[in-house]
Design an enzyme around this catalytic site. Structure first.
Site, PDB file in Angstrom:
ATOM      1  N   TRP A 155       0.810  -1.227   0.000  1.00  0.00           N
ATOM      2  CA  TRP A 155       0.000   0.000   0.000  1.00  0.00           C
ATOM      3  C   TRP A 155       0.837   1.268   0.000  1.00  0.00           C
ATOM      4  CZ3 TRP A 155       1.677   2.606   4.151  1.00  0.00           C
ATOM      5  CH2 TRP A 155       2.222   1.861   5.201  1.00  0.00           C
ATOM      6  N   ASN A 156       2.142   1.180   0.318  1.00  0.00           N
ATOM      7  CA  ASN A 156       2.861   2.445   0.552  1.00  0.00           C
ATOM      8  C   ASN A 156       3.226   3.211  -0.715  1.00  0.00           C
ATOM      9  OD1 ASN A 156       4.821   0.580  -0.066  1.00  0.00           O
ATOM     10  ND2 ASN A 156       6.305   1.336   1.406  1.00  0.00           N
ATOM     11  N   LYS A 179      -2.355  -8.695  -7.697  1.00  0.00           N
ATOM     12  CA  LYS A 179      -3.243  -8.333  -6.579  1.00  0.00           C
ATOM     13  C   LYS A 179      -2.661  -7.131  -5.842  1.00  0.00           C
ATOM     14  CE  LYS A 179      -3.247  -9.336  -2.281  1.00  0.00           C
ATOM     15  NZ  LYS A 179      -3.692  -8.079  -1.649  1.00  0.00           N
ATOM     16  N   ALA A 181      -2.551  -4.192  -2.808  1.00  0.00           N
ATOM     17  CA  ALA A 181      -2.847  -4.211  -1.372  1.00  0.00           C
ATOM     18  C   ALA A 181      -4.309  -3.840  -1.149  1.00  0.00           C
ATOM     19  CB  ALA A 181      -1.945  -3.217  -0.646  1.00  0.00           C
ATOM     20  N   GLY A 233       6.761  -6.316  -0.123  1.00  0.00           N
ATOM     21  CA  GLY A 233       6.022  -6.336   1.139  1.00  0.00           C
ATOM     22  C   GLY A 233       6.926  -6.834   2.249  1.00  0.00           C
ATOM     23  N   SER A 234       6.328  -7.445   3.247  1.00  0.00           N
ATOM     24  CA  SER A 234       7.104  -7.858   4.410  1.00  0.00           C
ATOM     25  C   SER A 234       7.938  -9.101   4.118  1.00  0.00           C
ATOM     26  CB  SER A 234       6.148  -8.144   5.573  1.00  0.00           C
ATOM     27  OG  SER A 234       5.256  -9.180   5.210  1.00  0.00           O
ATOM     28  N   GLU A 255      11.037  -7.843  -2.959  1.00  0.00           N
ATOM     29  CA  GLU A 255      11.492  -6.588  -2.339  1.00  0.00           C
ATOM     30  C   GLU A 255      10.884  -6.574  -0.950  1.00  0.00           C
ATOM     31  OE1 GLU A 255      13.547  -4.590  -3.631  1.00  0.00           O
ATOM     32  OE2 GLU A 255      13.442  -4.919  -5.796  1.00  0.00           O
ATOM     33  N   CYS A 289      10.258   1.310   2.685  1.00  0.00           N
ATOM     34  CA  CYS A 289      11.225   0.313   3.153  1.00  0.00           C
ATOM     35  C   CYS A 289      12.652   0.827   3.034  1.00  0.00           C
ATOM     36  CB  CYS A 289      11.035  -1.012   2.425  1.00  0.00           C
ATOM     37  SG  CYS A 289      10.815  -0.788   0.686  1.00  0.00           S
ATOM     38  N   GLU A 386      11.981  -2.657  11.804  1.00  0.00           N
ATOM     39  CA  GLU A 386      11.666  -1.472  11.010  1.00  0.00           C
ATOM     40  C   GLU A 386      10.454  -0.770  11.653  1.00  0.00           C
ATOM     41  OE1 GLU A 386      10.434  -2.658   7.068  1.00  0.00           O
ATOM     42  OE2 GLU A 386      11.354  -0.890   6.175  1.00  0.00           O
TER      43      GLU A 386
END
Ligand code: ADP
Length: 482
Positions: A155-156, A179, A181, A233-234, A255, A289, A386
C-alpha cells in the site's frame, strides 16, 4: 473525491479486458486521514485468480509475438495517459493512502517513468552470437519472456510498486495477474483503466482485488502456469510466497523489509545531512522500506546534528495530505500506528531522550507527531525492527569501524545512507556496507535508472534500471551443428 474524470474510479476487478463485478461481496476502502469509507471494492478470491490466469496464458502468447516496438507503442500511450491524468491519480492515491498530495504527484511521475523506461528497454533486449569452441558448431542465445507472472504489491506506493513490476514484465512480452494491497486498490484499478484506454490487449494485465490475500497468494504460487512471482512487502510474507512457489520452481523477485542505517560522520556537511535526513526519514510519514530507520551519528557532530534534526522535525506540518502545505500525513492504519507508538515507548522506557514529538498527534486518528529520540541503544526495538513511521532514533558512534559494524548488524540489507565529504571514506564505507543500495550525501536516490533491491532478508532481484527487465526474461542457449 473530486476528480476531473470520475470514470477513473473503478471498483471491480479487471480480468481479460473486462470489469468483473463481485455482486454484494465487496470490501471497504477507507481514507486514513479521516477514517471515512471512500469506496466498496470487489472482493474476489482464488476463483477469479484462476480465471485471470486462464486469460493471461493465451494473451501472453499473442503479446510476445508482437514486435518489441509494437509493445513499446502501447506502453508509451499508457505512459502519456498516466501523465495526462496525474492530478486525478494523485487525488485517488492520497485519499486512499494518506501521503501528502505533492508526494503523491511525485509518485505518479516516478511510477510512470518505469512505463516510459521499459517501453524503451523492450527494444534493446538482445541475444548473442558467442565465439564457438568447435569449428563445426555455432552458439547463440535467445532472450525470451518467462511467461505469465504473478504480482502482489503493498500500500505504501500504490502506483509505483505496480508499474515497477508490470512495465518490465509486459515490455519483455510477459502477461500478469496482480493483486494490489487491500488498503489501496483504487490506484491500481485506475492504472488498469488507463492501460485499457491505451489499447493494452485483453488478458495482458489482469488486476484482481480481494481481501483474502493468503488464498490469493497460495493460488498464484500453486499454479504451474505462473512462471514467476514478484512481490513487494514484508519479509514474512515474502518467505511464505517463496515456500509456496517451491513446488513449481518459480523464478522469484522479492522486495522485502529494510532497516536502513544512516551514517553521519564528523566530516559531513551538517546542514545537508540534516535536510536530507529529514527527507529520508519523514517522507511518506516514514512508511517506505528505504526510510532511514537507525541514524548513527559520530560523537563530534552528534549534539549539533540532534538539535538541528529535532528543530527541523518539529517544524513539519502534519495533517490531511489533501491540504496545501502538509508535509506529513497519517499512518496507514491502527496496526501501523500501534507499532510506531510501541517503538517510541520502548525506547523511552529503556533510557532514550525525547528531543521532539513522542506521542499521538492532537489531530487524533492515526496521526503521530514527528519524533526524534537520542541516546538510542542496540537493545531497543527500533534497532532490530523497522519502525515504518515518523520516528528518528539517534545512536552515537566513535569511529568508522564501529559505525559499519552497527550498520551491518541486522538481518536486512536494502538501503543505507552515508553523509561525509571525504571521498576515501565514502568509497571505504560504501564497499563495507552489506546493502543493495548506498545513498551518499542524499536522502533520495530512487529513479527508473538506478537498480533497486536488497541483499540478505531484504530480498532477491533488482527492479528498474537496465537490469530490471532481465527478471522477466529467460536465456535460451541454441547450439547449431554445421
Ligand atoms: P504490509 O505490512 O506492508 O501490509 P504485507 O507483506 O503484509 O506488508 O503486505 C504486502 C502485500 O502482501 C499486500 O498486498 C497483502 O495483501 C499481501 N499479503 C499479505 N499476506 C499475504 C499472504 N499470506 N500471501 C500472499 N499475499 C499476502
Amino acid at each position: 473525491m473530486k476528480l476531473k474524470d470520475p470514470s477513473l474510479l473503478r471498483l471491480d476487478s479487471y480480468i481479460d479486458g473486462k470489469w468483473i463485478d463481485a455482486g454484494s461481496k465487496r470490501f471497504a476502502v477507507t481514507n486514513p486521514a479521516t477514517g471515512d469509507v471512500i469506496a466498496e471494492v470487489a472482493d474476489h478470491g482464488a476463483d477469479q485468480i484462476t480465471a485471470a490466469i486462464d486469460a493471461a496464458v493465451p494473451a501472453q502468447k499473442a503479446w510476445a509475438k508482437k514486435t518489441a516496438k509494437e509493445r513499446a507503442m502501447v506502453m508509451r500511450k499508457w505512459y502519456d495517459l498516466i501523465m495526462q491524468n496525474a492530478d486525478d491519480l494523485a487525488i485517488i492515491l492520497t485519499t486512499e493512502m494518506g501521503k501528502p498530495l505533492t508526494e503523491a504527484k511525485g509518485e505518479i511521475a516516478y511510477g510512470a517513468s518505469f512505463v516510459d523506461w521499459f517501453a524503451e528497454e523492450a527494444r534493446r533486449v538482445c541475444g548473442d552470437v558467442l565465439e564457438t569452441p568447435q569449428s563445426d558448431k555455432r552458439l547463440l542465445t535467445f532472450k525470451q519472456p518467462i511467461g505469465v507472472f504473478g504480482a502482489i504489491t503493498p500500500w505504501n506506493f500504490p502506483i509505483a510498486m505496480i508499474t515497477r513490476k508490470v512495465a518490465p514484465g509486459i515490455a519483455a512480452g510477459c502477461s500478469c495477474v496482480l493483486k494490489p494491497a487491500e488498503q489501496t486498490p483504487l490506484s491500481a484499478l485506475a492504472l488498469a483503466e488507463l492501460a485499457d484506454r491505451a489499447g493494452l490487449p485483453a488478458g495482458v494485465m489482469n488486476i484482481v482485488t480481494g481481501m483474502d490475500a493468503p488464498a490469493i497468494g497460495q493460488t498464484m504460487c500453486a499454479d504451474p502456469r505462473i512462471r514467476k512471482m514478484t512481490f513487494t512487502g514484508s519479509t514474512e510474507v515474502g518467505r511464505i510466497l517463496m515456500r509456496q512457489s517451491a513446488d513449481s520452481v518459480k523464478k522469484m523477485s522479492l522486495e522485502l523489509g529494510g532497516n536502513a542505517p544512516l551514517l553521519v560522520f564528523d566530516d559531513a556537511d551538517l546542514d545537508k545531512a540534516v535536510a536530507q535526513s529529514i527527507l529520508s526519514k519523514f517522507r511518506n510519514a516514514g512508511q517506505t522500506c528505504v526510510c532511514a530507520n537507525r541514524i548513527f551519528v559520530q560523537a563530534g557532530i552528534y549534539d549539533a546534528f540532534a538539535e538541528k534534526l529535532a528543530a527541523a522535525a518539529a517544524a513539519l506540518k502534519v495533517g490531511n495530505g489533501l491540504v496545501d502545505g502538509v508535509e506529513q500525513g497519517p499512518i496507514i492504519d491502527m496496526q501501523g500506528f500501534d507499532k510506531v507508538k510501541a517503538h517510541v515507548d520502548d525506547a523511552l522506557a529503556n533510557g532514550a531522550t525525547l528531543m521532539t514529538g513522542g506521542k499521538p498527534h492532537a489531530l487524533g486518528g492515526t496521526y503521530f507527531e514527528p519524533t526524534v529520540l537520542s541516546g538510542m541503544t542496540r537493545d531497543m526495538r527500533l534497532f532490530s525492527e523497522e519502525t515504518f513511521g515518523p520516528v528518528a532514533g539517534l545512536f552515537k558512534f566513535t569511529d568508522e569501524d564501529e559505525a559499519i559494524e552497527m550498520a551491518n548488524d541486522t538481518e536486512f540489507g536494502l538501503a543505507a545512507y552515508i553523509f561525509s565529504e571525504n571521498a576515501a571514506r565514502i568509497f571505504r564505507v560504501s564497499e563495507a556496507l552489506e546493502y543493495g543500495i548506498v545513498s551518499v550525501n542524499t536522502g533520495i536516490f530512487s529513479s527508473e535508472v538506478g537498480p533497486f533491491g536488497g541483499v540478505k532478508n531484504s530480498g532477491l532481484g533488482r527492479e528498474g534500471s537496465k537490469y530490471g527487465i532481465d527478471e522477466f526474461l529467460e536465456i535460451k542457449f541454441v547450439c547449431l551443428g554445421m
